[in-house]
Scaffold this motif. Sequence first.
Motif, PDB file in Angstrom:
ATOM      1  N   TYR A  78       0.443  -1.334  -0.126  1.00 61.96           N
ATOM      2  CA  TYR A  78      -0.248   0.164   0.057  1.00 61.96           C
ATOM      3  C   TYR A  78       1.053   1.426   0.170  1.00 61.96           C
ATOM      4  O   TYR A  78       1.909   0.953   0.300  1.00 61.96           O
ATOM      5  CB  TYR A  78      -0.991  -0.193   1.475  1.00 61.96           C
ATOM      6  CG  TYR A  78      -1.957  -0.965   1.151  1.00 61.96           C
ATOM      7  CD1 TYR A  78      -3.324  -1.338   0.351  1.00 61.96           C
ATOM      8  CD2 TYR A  78      -1.774  -1.996   2.336  1.00 61.96           C
ATOM      9  CE1 TYR A  78      -3.710  -1.845   0.383  1.00 61.96           C
ATOM     10  CE2 TYR A  78      -2.426  -3.085   1.726  1.00 61.96           C
ATOM     11  CZ  TYR A  78      -3.772  -3.019   0.960  1.00 61.96           C
ATOM     12  OH  TYR A  78      -4.539  -4.291   1.193  1.00 61.96           O
ATOM     13  N   GLY A  79       0.392   2.242  -0.065  1.00 52.08           N
ATOM     14  CA  GLY A  79       0.941   3.561   0.365  1.00 52.08           C
ATOM     15  C   GLY A  79       1.532   3.690  -1.074  1.00 52.08           C
ATOM     16  O   GLY A  79       1.352   3.200  -2.649  1.00 52.08           O
ATOM     17  N   ALA A  80       2.376   5.038  -1.352  1.00 49.54           N
ATOM     18  CA  ALA A  80       3.345   5.603  -2.331  1.00 49.54           C
ATOM     19  C   ALA A  80       4.816   5.055  -3.261  1.00 49.54           C
ATOM     20  O   ALA A  80       4.577   5.108  -3.880  1.00 49.54           O
ATOM     21  CB  ALA A  80       4.521   7.025  -1.973  1.00 49.54           C
ATOM     22  N   GLY A  81       5.091   3.523  -2.131  1.00 53.30           N
ATOM     23  CA  GLY A  81       5.185   2.991  -3.173  1.00 53.30           C
ATOM     24  C   GLY A  81       5.156   1.202  -3.720  1.00 53.30           C
ATOM     25  O   GLY A  81       6.047   0.809  -3.640  1.00 53.30           O
ATOM     26  N   ALA A  82       4.147   1.869  -3.373  1.00 53.77           N
ATOM     27  CA  ALA A  82       3.033  -0.078  -3.254  1.00 53.77           C
ATOM     28  C   ALA A  82       3.625  -0.498  -5.237  1.00 53.77           C
ATOM     29  O   ALA A  82       3.629  -1.340  -5.194  1.00 53.77           O
ATOM     30  CB  ALA A  82       1.902   0.116  -2.962  1.00 53.77           C
ATOM     31  N   TYR A  83       3.674   0.105  -5.499  1.00 52.53           N
ATOM     32  CA  TYR A  83       3.631  -0.296  -7.079  1.00 52.53           C
ATOM     33  C   TYR A  83       5.623  -0.506  -8.088  1.00 52.53           C
ATOM     34  O   TYR A  83       5.639   0.192  -8.977  1.00 52.53           O
ATOM     35  CB  TYR A  83       3.168   1.155  -8.317  1.00 52.53           C
ATOM     36  CG  TYR A  83       1.609   0.799  -7.761  1.00 52.53           C
ATOM     37  CD1 TYR A  83       1.132   0.086  -9.033  1.00 52.53           C
ATOM     38  CD2 TYR A  83       1.284   1.437  -7.014  1.00 52.53           C
ATOM     39  CE1 TYR A  83      -0.487  -0.764  -7.935  1.00 52.53           C
ATOM     40  CE2 TYR A  83       0.021   1.461  -6.875  1.00 52.53           C
ATOM     41  CZ  TYR A  83      -0.934   0.897  -7.325  1.00 52.53           C
ATOM     42  OH  TYR A  83      -2.315   0.826  -6.986  1.00 52.53           O
TER      43      TYR A  83
END
Length: 300
Positions: A78-83
Amino acid sequence: MKYPNLHLIVYVFTLVFLSSCQKDQDLFTQAIEDNIQEEIISEENSEEENVSDEQDSNGDVVTDPGFATELKAFPTAYGAGAYAEGFRGGQVIHVTSLEDNYNNVQEGTWRWAITRDYPRIIVFDVSGEIKLSGRIVLNSRNSNVYIAGQTSPNGIMISGYSHYWSGANEVVLRHMKFYGDPSRRIAPNDPSSARRQLLQFVSPSNVIVDHCDFVFNDNEAINFYSSERTVAGGATLQNCIIGEGDTGVLMAGDECNTTLFGEYSAIRNLFVHISHRVPNFSANVKGESINNIIYNSRAR
């Protein structure tokens, strides 16, 4: 006058009643199933209508690039680094030794695996403590990596000196333990005598740290620094334990520098027996702190 058998009448009535009830129940169940199916079809049709019908020069349909195309680093990211995804298709390399020697890096060690400069997935064939002989310094060439601590049979703990990672891109770090060592504060290969964080990212982009422990740190446990030269592309710290050390997590960097930007997420972490920075968002970053637990924090 003879009357029909009373028991027979009751029996026939019961059969008719039960048959009617069963029929009603079947109709009710079928109606629910039909309604669910209609909702599924309606949702699918709605999604299809949202797909762009634009065509490229070859006449092929061009879909919206943000429509159901992004794949998470792992399902519960999850969050800003999820991808983070730079590791995909990379080489699987094995950590087969707990030894560490910064003067003579051997294949199969943690230092060897983390300092490679190609996309990779790091798995662990060993369990136990890796005592760092010196600080590990990384840069953007060492990015595009999935560090799978969960592959160790009984877990991996890295103790001693710090990790410093400048320009970290597309990094997934999971199920690792980082322990400070009061007897080894200044690394022999560190030109500075400054107190170091256990792990420091500078200008991270698509970086996620999940299910890791950071304890007995002499400064911050883990930092995500933005740089004046590079805007951080996003990082997540989730499901981690930060405790029994000095301070917690700094997300952005210098509190007084308003020229720093980036996106950071701190989700479902435990901050225990530390002073402050639980976490600390600073400068002009976009930050989110969701469902973190803070226990026994001390005055700054």
